[in-house]
Design an enzyme around this catalytic site. Structure first.
Site, PDB file in Angstrom:
ATOM      1  N   ASN A 500       0.803  -1.230   0.000  1.00  0.00           N
ATOM      2  CA  ASN A 500       0.000   0.000   0.000  1.00  0.00           C
ATOM      3  C   ASN A 500       0.833   1.276   0.000  1.00  0.00           C
ATOM      4  O   ASN A 500       0.280   2.369  -0.144  1.00  0.00           O
ATOM      5  CB  ASN A 500      -0.922   0.033   1.233  1.00  0.00           C
ATOM      6  CG  ASN A 500      -1.933  -1.089   1.228  1.00  0.00           C
ATOM      7  OD1 ASN A 500      -1.567  -2.250   1.251  1.00  0.00           O
ATOM      8  ND2 ASN A 500      -3.205  -0.757   1.196  1.00  0.00           N
ATOM      9  N   VAL A 507       0.033   6.668  -1.074  1.00  0.00           N
ATOM     10  CA  VAL A 507      -0.532   5.793  -0.043  1.00  0.00           C
ATOM     11  C   VAL A 507      -1.874   5.283  -0.547  1.00  0.00           C
ATOM     12  O   VAL A 507      -2.780   6.068  -0.842  1.00  0.00           O
ATOM     13  CB  VAL A 507      -0.713   6.544   1.296  1.00  0.00           C
ATOM     14  CG1 VAL A 507      -1.326   5.622   2.344  1.00  0.00           C
ATOM     15  CG2 VAL A 507       0.613   7.097   1.780  1.00  0.00           C
ATOM     16  N   CYS A 508      -2.005   3.962  -0.656  1.00  0.00           N
ATOM     17  CA  CYS A 508      -3.203   3.335  -1.196  1.00  0.00           C
ATOM     18  C   CYS A 508      -4.112   2.926  -0.038  1.00  0.00           C
ATOM     19  O   CYS A 508      -3.825   1.976   0.691  1.00  0.00           O
ATOM     20  CB  CYS A 508      -2.793   2.115  -2.019  1.00  0.00           C
ATOM     21  SG  CYS A 508      -3.880   1.765  -3.393  1.00  0.00           S
ATOM     22  N   LEU A 509      -5.213   3.668   0.136  1.00  0.00           N
ATOM     23  CA  LEU A 509      -6.103   3.439   1.282  1.00  0.00           C
ATOM     24  C   LEU A 509      -7.520   3.889   0.920  1.00  0.00           C
ATOM     25  O   LEU A 509      -7.700   4.960   0.338  1.00  0.00           O
ATOM     26  CB  LEU A 509      -5.593   4.224   2.496  1.00  0.00           C
ATOM     27  CG  LEU A 509      -6.153   3.853   3.863  1.00  0.00           C
ATOM     28  CD1 LEU A 509      -5.694   2.467   4.295  1.00  0.00           C
ATOM     29  CD2 LEU A 509      -5.706   4.878   4.904  1.00  0.00           C
ATOM     30  N   THR A 514      -8.100   6.577  -2.438  1.00  0.00           N
ATOM     31  CA  THR A 514      -7.084   6.150  -3.407  1.00  0.00           C
ATOM     32  C   THR A 514      -7.189   4.652  -3.697  1.00  0.00           C
ATOM     33  O   THR A 514      -6.340   4.099  -4.394  1.00  0.00           O
ATOM     34  CB  THR A 514      -5.674   6.468  -2.881  1.00  0.00           C
ATOM     35  OG1 THR A 514      -5.515   5.916  -1.562  1.00  0.00           O
ATOM     36  CG2 THR A 514      -5.434   7.971  -2.830  1.00  0.00           C
TER      37      THR A 514
END
Length: 731
Positions: A500, A507-509, A514
């Site tokens: 992530n 930041v992959c959240l 995102t």
């Protein structure tokens, strides 16, 4: 002799009379001719039809602007207060210079603050441009080092309709009085909008510290003006500081002794600020800076003709009784010639691998580097105490000023979020939540000049491959916050240690929108907060088995992917160790003390974990800092890859050196490293690559060609091939 004496006395009396005449004749408002040092002299307000020297008046005598400025002159001449003096220019009606005397009861007391005005051609439709002569010193949130003055009346700051420039009512006098009363006030720290919203009790100490800095900068400004006063104000500057020298020096003493809070000194003969009972707490930094400036001011005031004999005597007495208080001359030591980058790389390689100069000599040299000379108890004790104090004083939430290395610093200009906006109120609310509810493992810094920026550090949790690591995130709140979530950037330093967290900082959240997620997982403007984002990153992203953060890895059953998850954890821990080294070499701004103290305190746990993982006694990520389990068990129950062992051995040595430089106690680990070098020298040998004996592409082509020709019946047997000259090509 008598004739000479008479001449000298006559000359002296003449000079005194001339000075008195100039002092008495110095008017509050006057018209002068010399505009050579005015800031806006060569500024033509974007009108290119004027001469290059700017001597001609750019405002026509018959224009509305000219009539309004003349009217302003009359108002200033009649209504100026005693503490404001103005000079206008006969050749440049569009220019003006004013000086404001700092008011009593403020940290600006007795100081002089000069402002240059320029009236635009369409004045009074637009307000005048105002430049503060700062000398590169910022002594107020509204007065920048580049000369910019932030004020609603000048339309350089947002405000209510009644506070902004009104062409029909607003005047220059109103601007000057506003600067004196609203800007140069008793507590300038609260001029910054974000500071006054969280309750004054929280910010009062910071306000006092800010006042200390303001008074120091004000004293420096005094020295600048005494050395080089502005044109047309030379006599005024000299007379002002000559008359007020006694008051200024008494204030300096009172503030240093802690008798009066900075900014509250009043010049009374009964109270000379020399009381021995210190009732006000003053920082050591302020005292040290004030002592140096006190001596410089004393000399400068003496040169301008002030009567400072009693202060000179006091300084002499203090030099005898307390010599440390007298400013010492700093003697610069001659710097040793630093080795070049090539030498540094070679030396570090030798240090880590243990090769070169003979083993005995190198071991002795390593011992001298790893084990420094034994310090005295007093030195060690004082260093430890100072470190503990720094660690204790590092708050989980604080407001700072230096945002120079923030990722989103150039995203928008200063004050991008308006004071009265919904975003401003929401961010202020976020600050309160963070200050009260931050967990022990998350630290946050916000910025007094940029409310839209935030920086946080998360300490890696125990039981994960991120344990004891530090992971920094920069936040940016958009102008329409909280309608949209904040932008978050991870300081990866080019290392991807989580599915992530990308190397480019993304930041992959779901909570940041995102990554797609369920309705309750995505950003909710009414409920979601920055604290929720930080806790989610800590709990959901930096978890025990980050390999399964990738959606496709959990679909085919964990039994298939478990071995890959273990291998991924090994890579994560290696990258986490590299991140530690990078942070120790260059910590982020405002976290320098925290980074050093964190790794100094946790060095033992990190190094024990490295040994335990290399020996295979504990699975990577599961090490606990217990004295009974030091990771040195001989029975290896966990399988570890050779690649991980080799990489870990190298990083272990680098971490050992880095932790020692940060002041950590790692003597037992150094001894262990020496023993391992003696007993298992192969562990630290240079890996020599074997010569590659595989055939090249030309040999492969000729070999294939040979097979094809043989199959077709051409040149069967070695003799036939050699006779056709093919063998030369094959070999």
């Amino acid at each position: 002799m008598s004739t000479t004496t008479t001449k000298k006395s006559t000359t002296c009396n003449g000079e005194i009379e001339e000075e008195l005449k100039n002092a008495l004749s110095f008017k509050q408002f006057d018209v002068v001719s010399d505009d050579s040092d005015h800031h806006y002299l060569h500024s033509h307000n974007n009108n290119n039809n004027n001469k290059k020297d700017g001597r001609d008046c750019i405002i026509a005598p018959s224009s509305q602007a000219h009539k309004k400025i003349v009217q302003e002159w009359r108002i200033l001449e009649k209504n100026l207060p005693d503490s404001i003096l103005v000079r206008v220019y006969e050749n440049r009606v569009d220019l003006l210079r004013a000086v404001i005397v700092g008011a009593a009861g403020t940290p600006y007391h007795d100081g002089l603050y000069f402002f240059d005005f320029s009236f635009p051609p369409d004045y009074p439709t637009r307000p005048p441009h105002v430049y503060y002569r700062s000398h590169g010193l910022r002594l107020n949130p509204n007065m920048y080092a580049n000369g910019r003055v932030c004020l609603s009346l000048l339309n350089t700051w947002t405000g209510k309709k009644s506070e902004k420039w009104n062409p029909n009512e607003s005047t220059v006098l109103q601007i000057l009085v506003s600067i004196q009363a609203l800007v140069l006030n008793e507590k300038p720290y609260f001029n910054e909008p974000g500071h006054s919203m969280l309750g004054r009790a929280i910010w009062e100490k910071k306000s006092q510290a800010y006042n200390e800095d303001v008074f120091l900068l004000s004293c420096k400004t005094m020295l600048f003006w005494l050395r080089r006063p502005p044109r047309n104000f030379e006599v005024f500057v000299g007379n002002h500081f000559r008359d007020r020298a006694d008051s200024i020096l008494r204030a300096c003493i009172a503030y240093m002794d802690g008798f009066v809070r900075v900014g509250y000194y009043e010049n009374n003969n009964d109270n000379d600020g020399s009381s021995s009972s210190s009732s006000v707490e003053v920082s050591d930094r302020f005292k040290a800076s004030m002592e140096k400036l006190y001596s410089e001011l004393l000399i400068a005031f003496q040169r301008c003709g002030a009567s400072v004999g009693n202060f000179v005597e006091r300084l002499k007495v203090e030099k005898r009784t307390t010599p440390s208080r007298a400013p010492q001359v700093a003697v610069k030591k001659k710097k040793k010639k630093q080795p070049g980058i090539a030498k540094k790389v070679i030396w570090k390689l030798k240090k880590v691998l243990g090769v070169g100069k003979g083993k005995g000599h190198f071991r002795q040299e390593l011992m001298s580097m790893a084990l420094p000379a034994k310090p005295t108890w007093a030195t060690t004790h004082s260093c430890e105490t100072q470190g503990e104090l720094n660690a204790l004083s590092f708050k989980r939430f604080d407001v700072v000023s230096d945002d120079s290395d923030h990722c989103f610093r150039n995203t928008g200009p200063d004050c991008i979020i308006k004071t009265a906006s919904k975003a401003h109120k929401k961010i202020t609310k976020e600050w309160r939540i963070l200050e009260k509810h931050l967990p022990d493992s998350i630290f946050v810094r916000v910025y007094e000049n940029r409310m839209d920026l935030l920086r946080a550090v998360i300490v890696g949790a125990a039981g994960t491959p991120y344990h004891n690591g530090l992971y920094f995130f920069d936040f940016y709140f958009p102008p329409n916050y909280p309608t949209r979530p904040p932008h978050v950037y991870y300081h990866s330093r080019g290392l991807k240690l989580n599915p992530n967290l990308y190397t480019d900082g993304r930041v992959c959240l779901s909570l940041l929108n995102t990554w797609p997620g369920k309705r309750f997982e995505v950003w909710n403007p009414n409920e979601s907060t920055a604290l929720q984002i930080l806790v989610s990153i800590q709990a959901l992203v930096l978890n025990e088995k980050p390999y399964f953060n990738e959606p496709s890895h959990g679909i085919f059953g964990r039994a298939i992917w478990e071995n890959r998850s273990k291998a991924y954890n090994e890579d994560v821990f290696l990258l986490s160790c590299k991140t530690m080294l990078l942070l120790l070499r260059r910590p982020p701004k405002n976290f320098e003390v925290f980074v050093r103290n964190h790794f100094r305190d946790r060095a033992d746990s990190i190094l024990r974990a490295c040994i335990a993982y290399m020996d295979g006694s504990v699975r990577v990520g599961y090490h606990g800092n217990d004295n009974e389990n030091d990771g040195s068990s001989s029975s290896s129950s966990v399988e570890v890859t050779e690649k991980f062992k080799a990489s870990m051995e190298k990083l272990y040595s680098e971490l050992l050196v880095a932790f020692q430089k940060s002041g950590a106690s790692v003597g037992n680990f150094v001894e262990r490293l020496k023993v391992e070098k003696k007993t298992t020298p192969s562990r630290f040998q240079v890996v020599v690559k074997k010569k590659n004996n595989k055939p090249g592409i030309s040999k492969k082509v000729f070999s294939k060609l040979k097979k094809v020709l043989t199959f077709l019946g051409f040149g069967k047997g070695k003799a036939d091939v050699r006779s056709n000259g093919i063998e030369g090509g094959l070999n």
